[in-house]
Enzyme design. Structure first.
Site, short mmCIF file in Angstrom:
data_model
loop_
_atom_site.label_atom_id
_atom_site.label_comp_id
_atom_site.label_asym_id
_atom_site.label_seq_id
_atom_site.Cartn_x
_atom_site.Cartn_y
_atom_site.Cartn_z
N ASN A 51 0.93 -0.99 0.02
CA ASN A 51 0.06 0.12 -0.13
C ASN A 51 0.84 1.35 -0.14
O ASN A 51 0.40 2.38 0.38
CB ASN A 51 -1.05 0.11 1.30
CG ASN A 51 -1.89 -1.29 1.07
OD1 ASN A 51 -2.73 -0.88 0.50
ND2 ASN A 51 -1.77 -2.16 1.78
N ASP B 62 1.87 -8.80 -8.26
CA ASP B 62 0.61 -9.53 -7.70
C ASP B 62 -0.14 -10.45 -8.68
O ASP B 62 -0.97 -11.11 -7.91
CB ASP B 62 -0.08 -8.30 -7.11
CG ASP B 62 0.19 -7.61 -6.15
OD1 ASP B 62 1.24 -8.06 -5.34
OD2 ASP B 62 -0.34 -6.66 -5.72
N ARG C 156 -3.79 2.80 5.45
CA ARG C 156 -4.18 2.41 3.88
C ARG C 156 -4.63 1.09 3.78
O ARG C 156 -5.43 0.69 3.18
CB ARG C 156 -3.08 2.55 3.08
CG ARG C 156 -2.73 4.13 2.94
CD ARG C 156 -1.49 4.17 1.90
NE ARG C 156 -0.91 5.73 1.92
CZ ARG C 156 -0.05 6.17 1.04
NH1 ARG C 156 0.62 5.24 0.19
NH2 ARG C 156 0.25 7.40 1.03
N ARG C 157 -3.81 0.14 4.56
CA ARG C 157 -4.06 -1.37 4.32
C ARG C 157 -5.41 -1.75 4.79
O ARG C 157 -6.38 -2.50 4.35
CB ARG C 157 -3.14 -2.20 5.19
CG ARG C 157 -3.50 -3.74 5.23
CD ARG C 157 -2.68 -4.60 4.18
NE ARG C 157 -2.92 -5.93 4.11
CZ ARG C 157 -2.11 -6.75 3.62
NH1 ARG C 157 -1.05 -6.26 2.93
NH2 ARG C 157 -2.38 -8.08 3.75
N TYR D 27 -9.40 -7.16 0.70
CA TYR D 27 -8.45 -8.29 0.13
C TYR D 27 -9.42 -9.61 0.04
O TYR D 27 -10.16 -9.81 0.91
CB TYR D 27 -7.28 -8.46 1.21
CG TYR D 27 -6.37 -7.44 1.25
CD1 TYR D 27 -5.25 -7.68 0.13
CD2 TYR D 27 -6.33 -6.18 1.81
CE1 TYR D 27 -4.06 -6.56 0.02
CE2 TYR D 27 -5.35 -5.14 1.62
CZ TYR D 27 -4.36 -5.43 0.78
OH TYR D 27 -3.25 -4.58 0.53
#
Length: 210
Positions: A13, A36, A135-136, A141
């Site tokens: 992030n 990713d 941010r995470r 996810y």
């Protein structure tokens, strides 16, 4: 035809993907390979003693496949561009002086020695713990982060991987991920454009630190 491989690594992030996409939009004959995209299936990702999935290790990724794709680009960047749905542009006076740019982005790209050795330019995005955690937590996810995952696993693994990376390589341009995306793009874009011009003029690539 000349080639330039740019690596954009750093903390989760931190802004790697945003910077890579912005560069690709600005630099003719460029394309992106994102780390990713090479994660193994969730069932194949190792689990640590605390029960956390170990996504932040090289064994969680198909690195040989990633290296193969970089090699395909090196062999024929023009064809690789077309396969990505991008149209090559003749910018230089002749094809011999045309420069094709590959942007490789990912959180462990500098920890994989065979990949690390291919980079002509290396940028590392960094942000502090609190900003990274914030941010995470704002991103979704799949599968979602379990409780305590960031503090107990993600951040300690970032510190561990960074220490390992710095033991392998020191020629980085460190970037402050708290700066605006416009500021980051302007600085990196100018640096890369200088390298492109050197390649066109048959000068060796100069490692730049800032």
């Amino acid at each position: 035809m000349k080639t330039l491989i740019v690596g954009i690594g750093g903390v989760t992030n931190g802004g790697k993907t945003t910077l890579a996409n912005s560069l690709q939009e600005q630099i003719p004959n460029s394309c992106i390979i994102a780390q990713d995209s090479y994660f193994k299936d969730d069932c194949d990702v190792p689990v640590d003693s605390s029960g956390f999935k170990q996504y932040d290790i090289l064994d969680a990724l198909h690195m040989q496949t990633m290296i193969r794709d970089v090699d395909l680009w090196q062999r024929d960047p023009e064809s690789f561009l077309r396969q990505q749905g991008l149209k090559p542009q003749l910018i230089a006076p002749s094809i011999d002086k045309e420069v094709f740019v590959l942007i490789v982005e990912g959180f462990l790209i500098f920890n994989h020695r065979p990949l690390n050795e291919l980079f002509d330019k290396k940028y590392f995005m960094e942000i502090p713990y609190d900003a990274c955690k914030r941010r995470r937590s704002s991103r979704a996810y799949m599968p979602p982060d379990p409780p305590g995952y960031f503090s107990a696993y993600v951040w300690p693994m970032y510190l561990k991987n960074r220490e390992e990376m710095e033991s392998i390589e020191s020629e980085f341009v460190f970037l402050d991920g708290l700066k605006t995306k416009e500021e980051l793009l302007a600085a990196v874009y100018e640096d890369i454009c200088q390298e492109i011009e050197r390649l066109r003029e048959n000068h060796p690539i100069r490692k730049v630190k800032c």
